[in-house]
Structure formats: C-alpha cells, structure tokens
Enzyme design. Structure first.
Site, PDB file in Angstrom:
ATOM      1  N   CYS A 188      -8.921   5.219  10.321  1.00 17.34           N
ATOM      2  CA  CYS A 188      -9.170   3.957   9.589  1.00 17.34           C
ATOM      3  C   CYS A 188      -8.165   2.878   9.959  1.00 17.34           C
ATOM      4  CB  CYS A 188      -9.184   4.174   8.077  1.00 17.34           C
ATOM      5  SG  CYS A 188     -10.415   5.358   7.552  1.00 17.34           S
ATOM      6  N   LYS A 205      -3.475  12.225  -2.655  1.00 15.11           N
ATOM      7  CA  LYS A 205      -2.497  12.426  -1.578  1.00 15.11           C
ATOM      8  C   LYS A 205      -1.161  12.910  -2.131  1.00 15.11           C
ATOM      9  CE  LYS A 205      -4.428   8.725   1.311  1.00 15.11           C
ATOM     10  NZ  LYS A 205      -5.251   9.402   2.307  1.00 15.11           N
ATOM     11  N   ASP A 249       0.873  -1.174   0.000  1.00 13.36           N
ATOM     12  CA  ASP A 249       0.000   0.000   0.000  1.00 13.36           C
ATOM     13  C   ASP A 249       0.913   1.228   0.000  1.00 13.36           C
ATOM     14  OD1 ASP A 249      -1.470   2.180   0.772  1.00 13.36           O
ATOM     15  OD2 ASP A 249      -2.505   1.175   2.421  1.00 13.36           O
TER      16      ASP A 249
HETATM   17  N1  7TS Z   1      -3.731   3.282   2.781  1.00 13.08           N
HETATM   18  C1  7TS Z   1      -3.199   4.195   3.599  1.00 13.08           C
HETATM   19  C2  7TS Z   1      -1.899   3.910   4.286  1.00 13.08           C
HETATM   20  C3  7TS Z   1      -3.868   5.395   3.786  1.00 13.08           C
HETATM   21  O1  7TS Z   1      -3.334   6.306   4.596  1.00 13.08           O
HETATM   22  C4  7TS Z   1      -5.094   5.630   3.130  1.00 13.08           C
HETATM   23  C5  7TS Z   1      -5.897   6.869   3.344  1.00 13.08           C
HETATM   24  C6  7TS Z   1      -5.579   4.643   2.266  1.00 13.08           C
HETATM   25  C7  7TS Z   1      -4.865   3.486   2.126  1.00 13.08           C
HETATM   26  C8  7TS Z   1      -6.840   4.822   1.486  1.00 13.08           C
HETATM   27  O2  7TS Z   1      -6.654   5.794   0.512  1.00 13.08           O
HETATM   28  P1  7TS Z   1      -7.886   6.235  -0.413  1.00 13.08           P
HETATM   29  O3  7TS Z   1      -7.320   7.294  -1.275  1.00 13.08           O
HETATM   30  O4  7TS Z   1      -8.305   5.018  -1.160  1.00 13.08           O
HETATM   31  O5  7TS Z   1      -8.956   6.722   0.512  1.00 13.08           O
HETATM   32  N2  7TS Z   1      -5.675   7.480   4.572  1.00 13.08           N
HETATM   33  C9  7TS Z   1      -6.337   8.508   5.102  1.00 13.08           C
HETATM   34  C10 7TS Z   1      -5.938   9.094   6.288  1.00 13.08           C
HETATM   35  O6  7TS Z   1      -4.967   8.740   6.944  1.00 13.08           O
HETATM   36  N3  7TS Z   1      -6.783  10.090   6.586  1.00 13.08           N
HETATM   37  O7  7TS Z   1      -7.714  10.144   5.625  1.00 13.08           O
HETATM   38  C11 7TS Z   1      -7.448   9.171   4.694  1.00 13.08           C
END
Ligand code: 7TS
Length: 409
Positions: free
Chosen positions: A367, A229, A203
């Site tokens: 999360c 991000k 990830d």
């Molecule tokens: N993996 C990690 C390590 C993350 O920090 C996040 C999102 C995801 C997966 C999922 O990413 P998405 O773009 O599919 O939503 N993390 C966070 C957070 O730390 N605060 O809000 C979203």
C-alpha cells in the site's frame, strides 16, 4: 552482541497460534506489520465480554448495559494513558487507522481547506494517509506536495522545511514507515509545521505497537492507530485529536449515539468523544484493545522496543549477507521490519518459496505505490517482527532465502 534480558520464549506461550505447525513445520510468523498475533489475555477478554457482559453501550439502564459501558469507557481510559493523551474525551474509537485518517480529512479537511491551500505528505506514506487527502484536495481545490526521501530512506528535512508555505494547512506523516522502517522525527516535524501555521496528522499504525509513544510530547494534532497491529482484535482503532480542534470540527458520520437532540429542523450533536462515534461501536473489540494495551504495557514498551531493535539489527546483518540483495531503508534507528529485493527473484515467488518452509512474510507494494515508484521497484519482500519473534526465526528466514537464491539462479 550484548543482548537484553528479554526472552521471547517467555511470552510465546501467550500466543496460541504461534504453536501451529503448517505442513508439519513450525510456523515462523514474520508478518506482524500487516497484523500482529493475539495473546490469550486478549482472546479471553473478547470471549468473557460476550459470555458475561454483552449489551449495547451508552443507552440501557440495566445491569449488563452498565457493565458493558464501564468496560468500553474503561478501555478508552487505558488507551488514553497508553498514548499519553491526558484527556480521554480526545480519544475517539474508530475501526482502524484508515478510518481515523479519513475522519480528519473529511471533518477537518473539508471544513478548513480553501482553494489554493496546500497539504504536505511524505513519499513514504501508506495509501491511507494519501488517498483521503487526495479526495478532499480534489473537492476543495487544494494541492498536495510530497516530502522526498534521501537515499538512506530518511525524510529529507531540508526539503520538508522548503515545502512549507503560508498556504500549508496540513502536514501528514507516518511515525514509522511500514516499508522502510524509518522512524520519523515527528516532534521536530510538528515544531516546524506549527511554526508555519499547519496542523500535524501523524499515522501511528507502525509506531504505537512497538515503542513508547506520547502524543503530548510529540505535540501532534492528530494521531491514528489500529488495535490489530498491537496484539488487539481487528475492528477497533483510535484517533487522538487536540481538544480545541475536535471541538470545533463537524461530525464525520451521523446517526445514533452522536446526537444531543434531533428534530425536523435539524440536529445538535453530543459532546466529545461521542460526536465522532456514530452507531453501535465494536464494543467487545474495543474492550479487548484495552486488554492488548495493558498486555503491552505490562511487558514495557521500552523493553519491547529495545528487544525488537536487536532483532531488526540482527536481521539487517544477516539479510545483507545474501547474494544480490537490496535492502531498503536506514541501517539504524528503525522500526522492526526489513524490506528487501533481489534482481532475479520476484517478491511473490520468494514469498511463495518461503511459505513452503512455513515462513510467513509479505510481498508486494505494501500500500505504498508512491514509495515504490521512488525506489524504482514494483514490489518488495518484507519481514516484519514483533517481540514474540526469535533470533532463530531470522536464521530460518535467511536459510530459506539462500535456498531460494540457489533455486532461482
Ligand atoms: N498506516 C501504516 C503506516 C500502515 O502500515 C497501515 C497498514 C495503515 C496505515 C492502515 O492500517 P489499517 O489498520 O487501517 O489497515 N499496513 C499494512 C501493511 O503494511 N501490511 O498490511 C497492512
């Protein structure tokens, strides 16, 4: 401290939102791990695409259709280079990290896992690298094991090696933890997992935006990350996969664009990467994700990582002076975020207090329920940084925390 020559003030002007004032006070945005802010170059790319080249991709022969397809495929090549993938057909556009990980669980997982097989995850995974595996494990009768963390917030590598058996099929690991900030030794994990005959699903949500990441050197089988991000728009992301695996995997979603021929008898599928890109994609967002990768590459991911390491070191030093604070994660070698808590102040109260000073942090479980259970706290406060943050903003954070400690005690 000897600081690098990088000056965030040189780039802050690229981010229109950073000049906002909230309730009359300049915004201090310390929530880039949730989503980063976007530079004008990315915003302009989005607008220009819609203003000049908007058309659907991979279908129309007309001029705009060709321009849109070239821009979309151009972004794939930029991102392929950005993560050192070598072959753009191994780079699949998805809507975010979550969708990328679900693709692997649903396609590779459902077609390979047998009853009694094992999946190894870590206690610090985000829910998006846990829940898809729990769903497929339940369906296929597979078991999930979790690599424990040490008291320093590192992966217990001895325990990891001990968890691998001849039934282990998958190892899922966050390259960087969104709560502890730990940067996990993914290349070493991949070597150990491969020796045991398992594939590695990394990830990259919190690593790809902040440091040089090369999927070929890391030797991972899959890596997912999100555009939003890494200074790009929401709605776009990428899944890198090893070609041999992607080629024999069944599609995840079915529909237009992912087929070769559909008849009443059945369907044959398009070649990579289109087999995994069903329906009209987030075209403008993908194109702007390419612009974001170019923006970061122009600054230099090594420069970004060095500067953000200085920022986080300074933040750790300053936050640790706060009375009664507990800081989570390793002291060194970490990603640019700090999670912390105070026994007497609920993280939501603290973030509300900081918000009054126009400081944006995140409070909650981020999360990561399993990690918070292990840490023994229901929630933490997290300040997360990007290269556009300054040392002065960390001083403002610490000053505001100090006021909160006085207020709540
Ligand atoms: N993996 C990690 C390590 C993350 O920090 C996040 C999102 C995801 C997966 C999922 O990413 P998405 O773009 O599919 O939503 N993390 C966070 C957070 O730390 N605060 O809000 C979203």
């Amino acid at each position: 401290m000897n600081r690098t020559a990088f000056d965030p003030h040189d780039v802050r002007g690229d981010f229109p939102i950073l000049s906002r004032r909230i309730h009359g006070t300049p915004l201090v945005y310390l929530d880039s791990a949730a989503t980063s802010q976007k530079p004008k170059r990315v915003l302009d790319t989005l607008a220009t695409f819609y203003e000049t080249s908007n058309a659907n991709v991979h279908r129309a022969i007309h001029h705009l259709g060709e321009e849109a397809t070239a821009a979309y495929e151009g972004a794939r090549e930029i991102l392929c280079r950005f993560i050192g993938a070598g072959d753009p057909t191994c780079c699949i556009f998805v809507k975010n990290t979550t969708e990328g990980l679900n693709l692997v669980a649903n396609s590779w997982g459902r077609s390979h896992l047998q009853p009694g097989d094992e999946i190894v995850l870590t206690e610090m995974e985000h829910h998006s690298n846990i829940v898809p595996w729990q769903l497929v494990a339940q369906e296929r009768g597979a078991k999930i094991r979790y690599v424990p963390i040490t008291s320093d917030g590192l992966l217990d590598m001895e325990a990891f090696a001990g968890l691998l058996t001849n039934r282990t099929r998958i190892v899922g690991v966050a390259h960087a933890s969104n709560v502890l900030g730990t940067i996990n030794p993914v290349a070493e994990i991949a070597r150990i997992a491969h020796d045991a005959g398992a594939i590695v699903v990394a990830d990259g949500a919190q690593s790809v935006p902040h440091m040089p990441v090369d999927v070929t050197t890391l030797d991972v089988d899959f890596m997912a990350f999100s555009s939003h991000k890494m200074c790009g728009p929401t709605g776009a992301g990428m899944l890198y996969g090893r070609k041999e695996l992607l080629e024999e995997m069944p599609p995840f979603l079915g529909g237009g664009d992912m087929i070769e021929r559909v008849s009443k008898e059945g369907t044959t599928f398009a070649k990579l990467p289109y087999k995994f890109e069903a329906g009209t994609p987030d075209i403008a967002e993908v194109v702007a994700m390419g612009a974001a990768a170019e923006y970061l590459s122009d600054l230099g991911l090594d420069v970004i990582h060095t500067y953000e390491t200085e920022l986080v070191d300074y933040a750790l030093e300053q936050i640790s002076t706060l009375e009664g604070v507990r800081i989570f994660g390793p002291r060194e070698g970490r990603a640019s975020l700090v999670s912390f808590s105070f026994e007497k102040i609920h993280p939501h109260d603290l973030s509300e207090f900081l918000n009054q000073d126009s400081i944006a942090v995140r409070a909650g479980h981020h999360c990561t329920h399993i990690l918070h259970d292990v840490l023994g706290v229901p929630a933490t406060t997290r300040a997360s940084f990007a290269f556009y943050n300054t040392f002065e903003e960390i001083d403002l954070l610490v000053r505001s925390c100090r006021k909160a400690i006085d207020f709540f005690s």
